[in-house]
Motif scaffolding. Structure first.
Motif, mmCIF file in Angstrom:
data_model
loop_
_atom_site.group_PDB
_atom_site.id
_atom_site.type_symbol
_atom_site.label_atom_id
_atom_site.label_comp_id
_atom_site.label_asym_id
_atom_site.label_seq_id
_atom_site.Cartn_x
_atom_site.Cartn_y
_atom_site.Cartn_z
ATOM 1 N N ASN A 1 -64.066 9.597 94.005
ATOM 2 C CA ASN A 1 -64.570 9.764 92.639
ATOM 3 C C ASN A 1 -64.269 11.130 92.043
ATOM 4 O O ASN A 1 -64.746 11.446 90.954
ATOM 5 C CB ASN A 1 -66.059 9.418 92.548
ATOM 6 N N SER A 2 -63.466 11.938 92.732
ATOM 7 C CA SER A 2 -63.016 13.209 92.151
ATOM 8 C C SER A 2 -62.032 12.927 91.014
ATOM 9 O O SER A 2 -61.310 11.934 91.032
ATOM 10 C CB SER A 2 -62.291 14.067 93.201
ATOM 11 N N VAL A 3 -62.016 13.828 90.034
ATOM 12 C CA VAL A 3 -61.012 13.786 88.966
ATOM 13 C C VAL A 3 -60.003 14.874 89.284
ATOM 14 O O VAL A 3 -60.358 16.053 89.395
ATOM 15 C CB VAL A 3 -61.657 13.996 87.579
ATOM 16 N N ILE A 4 -58.760 14.471 89.451
ATOM 17 C CA ILE A 4 -57.706 15.328 89.978
ATOM 18 C C ILE A 4 -56.609 15.519 88.939
ATOM 19 O O ILE A 4 -56.235 14.570 88.247
ATOM 20 C CB ILE A 4 -57.039 14.642 91.197
ATOM 21 N N GLY B 1 -56.708 -0.710 86.682
ATOM 22 C CA GLY B 1 -55.289 -0.875 86.387
ATOM 23 C C GLY B 1 -54.714 0.209 85.502
ATOM 24 O O GLY B 1 -53.510 0.270 85.296
ATOM 25 N N SER B 2 -55.562 1.088 84.987
ATOM 26 C CA SER B 2 -55.066 2.165 84.135
ATOM 27 C C SER B 2 -54.557 3.330 84.991
ATOM 28 O O SER B 2 -54.922 3.454 86.159
ATOM 29 C CB SER B 2 -56.180 2.664 83.199
ATOM 30 N N ALA B 3 -53.743 4.168 84.401
ATOM 31 C CA ALA B 3 -53.214 5.337 85.105
ATOM 32 C C ALA B 3 -54.295 6.388 85.348
ATOM 33 O O ALA B 3 -54.094 7.295 86.145
ATOM 34 C CB ALA B 3 -52.065 5.952 84.297
ATOM 35 N N GLU B 4 -55.450 6.251 84.695
ATOM 36 C CA GLU B 4 -56.527 7.232 84.837
ATOM 37 C C GLU B 4 -57.438 6.944 86.030
ATOM 38 O O GLU B 4 -58.330 7.719 86.319
ATOM 39 C CB GLU B 4 -57.379 7.290 83.562
ATOM 40 N N ARG B 5 -57.227 5.813 86.717
ATOM 41 C CA ARG B 5 -58.065 5.449 87.864
ATOM 42 C C ARG B 5 -57.145 4.975 88.978
ATOM 43 O O ARG B 5 -56.526 3.928 88.877
ATOM 44 C CB ARG B 5 -59.054 4.360 87.481
ATOM 45 N N ARG C 1 -50.244 14.461 85.977
ATOM 46 C CA ARG C 1 -51.225 13.428 85.669
ATOM 47 C C ARG C 1 -52.623 13.919 85.973
ATOM 48 O O ARG C 1 -52.807 14.800 86.800
ATOM 49 C CB ARG C 1 -50.966 12.184 86.522
ATOM 50 N N GLN C 2 -53.577 13.297 85.316
ATOM 51 C CA GLN C 2 -54.985 13.487 85.657
ATOM 52 C C GLN C 2 -55.560 12.104 85.878
ATOM 53 O O GLN C 2 -55.334 11.194 85.085
ATOM 54 C CB GLN C 2 -55.751 14.197 84.557
ATOM 55 N N ALA C 3 -56.282 11.951 86.976
ATOM 56 C CA ALA C 3 -56.849 10.643 87.302
ATOM 57 C C ALA C 3 -58.026 10.820 88.235
ATOM 58 O O ALA C 3 -58.160 11.847 88.904
ATOM 59 C CB ALA C 3 -55.788 9.764 87.953
ATOM 60 N N ALA C 4 -58.862 9.786 88.287
ATOM 61 C CA ALA C 4 -59.972 9.745 89.236
ATOM 62 C C ALA C 4 -59.541 8.925 90.447
ATOM 63 O O ALA C 4 -58.869 7.895 90.306
ATOM 64 C CB ALA C 4 -61.199 9.109 88.588
ATOM 65 N N LEU C 5 -59.925 9.375 91.635
ATOM 66 C CA LEU C 5 -59.685 8.634 92.870
ATOM 67 C C LEU C 5 -60.885 7.724 93.086
ATOM 68 O O LEU C 5 -62.006 8.220 93.267
ATOM 69 C CB LEU C 5 -59.509 9.593 94.047
#
Length: 145
Positions: free
Chosen positions: A66-69, A92-96, A80-84
């Motif tokens: 649940n970190s945002v990286i 399905g989005s690039a953000e998750r 990129r920035q996304a949550a694990l």
């Protein structure tokens, strides 16, 4: 500065740290039909070699669930920035990024500044470098998210 704090520079994978809570949840996930339907030996290997720490002892610069990286693919230069996230939270989005995706597995437990080479489908590979953590549950006091 010890080797754990150095970015990945050799053919060896960087050291990684996983919280006990994340490890327990991921081990349970690997025993589900969802995980059994595909090959997740990479995640199993990563968990087997990880240093396990209590959530309250997790360093603030380590990627946890649940970190945002913010990270960069050093091959393409794409940042990129996304949550694990766990698969149930991946939309399905690039953000998750699901932990069951190769890139998700590659990011778990890395520190800011670390790099890792990770194989991708089709025989390709990516070299990822962690730039920053926008949010880490443990650092924010969300120890039981």
């Amino acid at each position: 500065m010890n080797d754990r704090n150095l970015p990945h520079l050799s053919g060896l994978p960087p050291a990684l740290i996983v919280s006990r809570l994340d490890c327990e949840r991921l081990e349970a996930l690997l025993d589900t039909p969802l995980a059994a339907a595909t090959d997740h030996r990479g995640l199993r290997r990563e968990l087997d070699r990880a240093e396990i720490v209590e959530p309250a002892q997790m360093p603030a610069d380590v990627i946890t669930m649940n970190s945002v990286i913010r990270f960069v693919d050093e091959s393409s230069g794409e940042e990129r920035q996304a949550a694990l996230v766990y698969p149930r939270d991946a939309d399905g989005s690039a953000e998750r990024i699901s932990i069951l995706a190769p890139i998700g597995t590659a990011l778990l437990g890395l520190r800011v500044g670390a790099s890792i080479d990770w194989p991708l489908p089709g025989g390709r590979s990516a070299r990822l470098r962690v730039l920053a953590l926008g949010y880490q549950p443990e650092a924010a006091g969300d120890l039981h998210r």
